[in-house]
Every structure is written in structure tokens, then in C-alpha cells.
Write an enzyme that holds these catalytic residues in place. Structure first.
Site, PDB file in Angstrom:
ATOM      1  CG  HIS A   1      -3.019   2.622  -1.723  1.00 20.16           C
ATOM      2  ND1 HIS A   1      -3.165   2.539  -0.430  1.00 20.16           N
ATOM      3  CD2 HIS A   1      -4.133   1.937  -2.015  1.00 20.16           C
ATOM      4  CE1 HIS A   1      -4.205   1.815   0.052  1.00 20.16           C
ATOM      5  NE2 HIS A   1      -4.957   1.446  -1.020  1.00 20.16           N
TER       6      HIS A   1
ATOM      7  CG  ASN B   1       1.113  -3.863  13.355  1.00 22.21           C
ATOM      8  OD1 ASN B   1       1.383  -3.001  14.060  1.00 22.21           O
ATOM      9  ND2 ASN B   1       0.402  -3.622  12.271  1.00 22.21           N
TER      10      ASN B   1
ATOM     11  CB  CYS C   1      -5.286  16.038 -20.775  1.00 21.73           C
ATOM     12  SG  CYS C   1      -3.372  16.258 -20.312  1.00 21.73           S
TER      13      CYS C   1
ATOM     14  CD  GLN D   1      -2.482  -1.274   2.960  1.00 27.68           C
ATOM     15  OE1 GLN D   1      -3.435  -0.812   3.138  1.00 27.68           O
ATOM     16  NE2 GLN D   1      -1.744  -2.046   3.634  1.00 27.68           N
ATOM     17  CG  ASN D   2       4.004   1.318   2.497  1.00 32.12           C
ATOM     18  OD1 ASN D   2       3.047   1.449   2.770  1.00 32.12           O
ATOM     19  ND2 ASN D   2       5.044   0.575   2.864  1.00 32.12           N
TER      20      ASN D   2
ATOM     21  CB  THR E   1      -1.145  -2.831   7.143  1.00 28.53           C
ATOM     22  OG1 THR E   1      -2.222  -2.008   6.718  1.00 28.53           O
ATOM     23  CG2 THR E   1      -1.387  -4.267   6.949  1.00 28.53           C
TER      24      THR E   1
END
Ligand code: BJW
Ligand code: ZN
Length: 246
Positions: free
Chosen positions: A118, A211, A129, A100-101, A186
Site C-alpha cells: 500500500h 491478533n 505528471c 500493508q503498512n 490485520t
């Protein structure tokens, strides 16, 4: 720290190892996380910065935030967690990183198969445009504009925006085929990315969380290591290497 023999056995028979990573894996490189202790969003509300309306209303403020983060990212280097994941490519047939980094640290560490859910802070595009501007942008006359007059924005995914479908679909396929699915650094609260944890579980993967705190998904994982990714991942790999006499 106790590393279960069953986990090492599982690694020995694993073909596909997947790492789903978030901001916490880069914390030991000096890049602040969004939420939790030391999270930047303890002070700044995500909705105020990471959405398209905020950008259109106040592009200077949003660019200031991204330029500040880009500077930190450029000054940082991959830490032992990123490096261990890249090292794993020597020992397993199929190693995938779903991140996600936006910070490029997995690539800089040497990982080859990376899906970025992401976006990436090194790319930019015109809001009008969609032309890409991946070179260094010039902010001397304010927020840079495209030839067509549209504002240039970072190529990252904000709230309410769709994830890049090629990256998400590939991540989903990897989650479905994973033998072991690591969830590292995360908070697992942002969807659809966090949904990949459930995809992996439903398709039979062993889930391993690393974590510093418990998270939304701690109750559904098979193994939960509470501590820093840069300390725990190298220990797991060392234990594996000892077990297979490497
Ligand atoms: C350590 C550590 C150490 C610290 N070692 N650990 C379904 C249900 C509910 C809501 C939704 C849903 N589907 C969609 C939504 C809405 C929304 C959403 O999820 N909202 C929830 C927050 C409620 N999702 C979206 O809007 C997404 N788009 C979408 O759904 O499109 C479809 C759609 C379109 C149109 C209309 C409707 C639907 C897009 C989400 C985009 C997220 N973007 C951001 C910014 C990216 C660019 C940037 O970087 O600036 O992505 S927000 C931010 O959160 C960033 C991150 O990638 C993401 C996740 O954060 P992450 O990585 O988990 O970090 P933290 O800080 O939260 O956690 C760090 C962790 O590390 C902590 O747990 C620490 O303990 C730990 N840690 N040090 C190990 N050393
Ligand atoms: Zn344009």
C-alpha cells in the site's frame, strides 16, 4: 500461552517463512490502527479520506491526516514484533515481509526483504505528471504543488487504486512458496492484499494468525494466537530457539 510442538516442528523444517502484516503490528509502537478497538476509522470514514476524489476535493484535509500520521510514525520506534521478525533472518534461509503498512517500521527494525503493498508515507508524487518528491515538503503556502502545477500527493494506495504491481506480484510469489505464513495484526478485509492469505493456503502453507481479536480469516488458519504481536512473536521465537538448542 500454549505454543503447539507441531508448530515448532514445522518451523524447524521450514525454509521459507513469510509475514503478512497490517496496522496491528505497529499498534504497540503507538501508531493507531484503522479499524477495531482504538482504530482511527471508528471516528473517520475511510472513504472520506483514503480515496483520490476526496483528495482532489479537499487536499488540505487529506494532507492534514497524513501529516498527523507521519508525525506519529517519526516519533515511534519498531516494537518487539518488528524486531523479532528481523531477528528471524538469522535462523531461516528465506524470510519475507509482505506489509500493508506505510510506516517503514519493518525496514527500521532490520528486515531486508519487504514488499509494501500500500505504498510508503515517505514518498510523494505529482497527480498530473507523476514526478516524485521524496524530500520534506513545504506546506507554508498550502498543499505543495509540482513544477507542472499538479498537486503533490502521498505515494500510498487509496481505495479504487491499483496496488504497485511489482510489490504485489512479488508478494504473491512469496505467498505461493511459503512453508509458514504468519498473518499479524490485520483485519484481513481489504483486497486484493487479504487474498494472499488464500493464495498461501491453496499452495500448502501452514497459516499462523496473531491478533488481539478474531478476524475474517481466523476460521481458515491452522494456528490462531489471540494476543499482542509484540508478546507472542518473541515467545514463538524463544521456544523455537530452545527446541533447536540456540
Ligand atoms: C493487533 C494489535 C496487536 C491491534 N497485536 N494485532 C474484493 C472483494 C471486496 C472488495 C474489493 C475486492 N477487491 C477490491 C475491493 C475494493 C477495495 C476493498 O478491499 N474494499 C473492502 C474494504 C470492502 N480494495 C481496493 O480498492 C484496493 N484496490 C483495488 O482493488 O484495485 C483494483 C481496482 C482498481 C480500480 C477499480 C476497481 C478495482 C486498494 C485498497 C487500498 C487500501 N488502502 C488503505 C490506505 C493505505 C494508505 C494509508 O495507510 O493511509 O490501506 S485502507 C487501510 O486498510 C490501509 C491498510 O493497509 C488496509 C488494511 O488495514 P489493516 O492493516 O488490516 O488494519 P486494520 O485497522 O483494519 O486492522 C488492524 C488489526 O490489528 C485488527 O484486526 C486488530 O484486532 C489488530 N491488532 N493491535 C496484534 N498489538
Ligand atoms: Zn507534475
Amino acid at each position: 500461552m500454549q505454543i503447539d510442538k507441531l508448530l515448532i516442528d514445522k518451523l524447524k523444517s521450514a525454509r521459507s517463512v513469510v509475514f503478512f502484516t497490517g496496522a496491528g503490528i505497529s499498534a504497540e509502537s503507538g501508531i493507531p490502527t484503522f479499524r477495531g478497538k482504538n482504530g482511527i476509522w471508528n471516528k473517520l470514514k475511510p472513504e472520506e479520506l483514503a480515496n483520490f476524489n476526496a483528495f482532489m476535493q479537499n487536499p488540505d484535509m487529506v494532507w492534514e491526516w497524513y501529516n498527523h500520521r507521519k508525525k506519529i510514525i517519526h516519533e515511534s520506534v519498531p516494537n518487539p514484533a518488528h524486531l523479532t521478525i528481523a531477528d528471524m533472518q538469522k535462523y531461516f534461509d528465506d524470510v519475507t515481509v509482505i506489509t500493508q503498512n506505510i510506516d517503514n517500521l519493518h525496514r527500521r527494525a532490520g528486515s531486508n526483504k519487504i514488499f509494501e503493498l500500500h505504498g510508503n508515507i515517505e514518498r510523494n508524487y505529482c497527480v498530473k505528471c507523476k514526478k516524485f518528491y521524496n524530500e520534506e515538503l513545504d506546506f507554508s503556502e498550502g498543499v505543495p504543488k509540482c513544477d507542472c502545477g499538479g498537486l503533490i500527493r502521498p505515494d500510498v494506495v487509496w481505495f479504487g487504486e491499483f496496488l504497485p504491481q511489482d510489490q504485489f506480484k512479488a508478494g504473491e510469489k512469496a505467498a505461493m512458496n511459503a512453508d509458514i505464513f504468519f498473518i499479524i495484526g490485520t483485519s484481513a478485509v481489504v483486497y486484493p492484499a487479504a487474498g494472499l492469505v488464500y493464495t498461501a493456503k491453496q499452495n500448502g502453507a501452514v497459516l499462523v494468525e496473531i491478533n488481539v481479536t478474531e478476524t475474517e480469516i481466523s476460521s481458515i488458519v491452522n494456528y490462531s494466537f489471540l494476543g499482542k504481536a509484540g508478546e507472542i512473536l518473541p515467545e514463538i521465537l524463544n521456544k523455537y530457539k530452545t527446541a533447536v538448542n540456540l
